[in-house]
Design a protein around this motif. Structure first.
Motif, PDB file in Angstrom:
ATOM      1  N   ASP A  69     -68.086-114.339 111.551  1.00  0.00           N
ATOM      2  CA  ASP A  69     -67.868-114.970 110.255  1.00  0.00           C
ATOM      3  C   ASP A  69     -69.199-115.204 109.537  1.00  0.00           C
ATOM      4  OD1 ASP A  69     -65.966-116.462 108.352  1.00  0.00           O
ATOM      5  OD2 ASP A  69     -67.517-117.960 108.783  1.00  0.00           O
ATOM      6  N   LEU A  70     -70.190-115.700 110.260  1.00  0.00           N
ATOM      7  CA  LEU A  70     -71.495-115.948 109.647  1.00  0.00           C
ATOM      8  C   LEU A  70     -72.153-114.648 109.188  1.00  0.00           C
ATOM      9  CD1 LEU A  70     -72.828-118.761 111.996  1.00  0.00           C
ATOM     10  CD2 LEU A  70     -72.054-119.001 109.626  1.00  0.00           C
ATOM     11  N   ARG A  71     -72.030-113.588 109.987  1.00  0.00           N
ATOM     12  CA  ARG A  71     -72.584-112.288 109.590  1.00  0.00           C
ATOM     13  C   ARG A  71     -71.908-111.782 108.319  1.00  0.00           C
ATOM     14  NH1 ARG A  71     -72.871-109.284 115.465  1.00  0.00           N
ATOM     15  NH2 ARG A  71     -74.957-110.013 116.022  1.00  0.00           N
ATOM     16  N   THR A  72     -70.613-111.939 108.230  1.00  0.00           N
ATOM     17  CA  THR A  72     -69.869-111.512 107.046  1.00  0.00           C
ATOM     18  C   THR A  72     -70.319-112.295 105.825  1.00  0.00           C
ATOM     19  OG1 THR A  72     -67.957-110.867 108.370  1.00  0.00           O
ATOM     20  CG2 THR A  72     -67.548-111.315 106.045  1.00  0.00           C
ATOM     21  N   ARG A  73     -70.494-113.595 105.985  1.00  0.00           N
ATOM     22  CA  ARG A  73     -70.940-114.432 104.857  1.00  0.00           C
ATOM     23  C   ARG A  73     -72.340-114.050 104.396  1.00  0.00           C
ATOM     24  NH1 ARG A  73     -70.719-120.115 106.704  1.00  0.00           N
ATOM     25  NH2 ARG A  73     -71.335-120.593 104.590  1.00  0.00           N
ATOM     26  N   VAL A  74     -73.245-113.775 105.340  1.00  0.00           N
ATOM     27  CA  VAL A  74     -74.606-113.371 104.989  1.00  0.00           C
ATOM     28  C   VAL A  74     -74.577-112.026 104.260  1.00  0.00           C
ATOM     29  CG1 VAL A  74     -76.821-112.573 105.945  1.00  0.00           C
ATOM     30  CG2 VAL A  74     -75.792-114.702 106.766  1.00  0.00           C
ATOM     31  N   ALA A  75     -73.800-111.072 104.767  1.00  0.00           N
ATOM     32  CA  ALA A  75     -73.708-109.757 104.123  1.00  0.00           C
ATOM     33  C   ALA A  75     -73.169-109.890 102.700  1.00  0.00           C
ATOM     34  CB  ALA A  75     -72.823-108.824 104.947  1.00  0.00           C
ATOM     35  N   ARG A  76     -72.185-110.752 102.505  1.00  0.00           N
ATOM     36  CA  ARG A  76     -71.623-110.973 101.173  1.00  0.00           C
ATOM     37  C   ARG A  76     -72.679-111.562 100.232  1.00  0.00           C
ATOM     38  NH1 ARG A  76     -67.478-114.564 102.210  1.00  0.00           N
ATOM     39  NH2 ARG A  76     -66.434-112.843 103.245  1.00  0.00           N
TER      40      ARG A  76
END
Length: 81
Positions: free
Chosen positions: A63-70
């Motif tokens: 989830d954190l990786r997805t948020r950073v990528a976004r």
């Protein structure tokens, strides 16, 4: 690390996670408008034979990786400051 009990499919299950992971699970559940138990239940159903505590940690990381990528994509769209 704290051990917490959650009720999954009618059975009490013990999960040991650090407070930081619990805080992120709460944030994730809130963002989706569901309870932490519902979120953990969904993760549990998809984990296969993997250890639940480990899978919860990986779900937080994903989830954190997805948020950073976004955020990085949004920043790239805006261009240089």
């Amino acid at each position: 690390m704290r051990k917490r009990s959650v009720n999954l499919r009618g059975h009490a299950t013990s999960v040991s996670l650090e407070d930081a992971y619990w805080a992120e699970l709460k944030r994730m559940a809130s963002a989706e408008g569901i309870t932490v138990t519902a979120l953990i239940g969904r993760i549990d159903e998809a984990r296969g034979e993997e250890n639940l505590s480990s899978r919860l940690r990986l779900a937080v990381l994903d989830d954190l990786r997805t948020r950073v990528a976004r955020l990085e994509a949004e920043r790239a769209e805006r261009g240089p400051a």
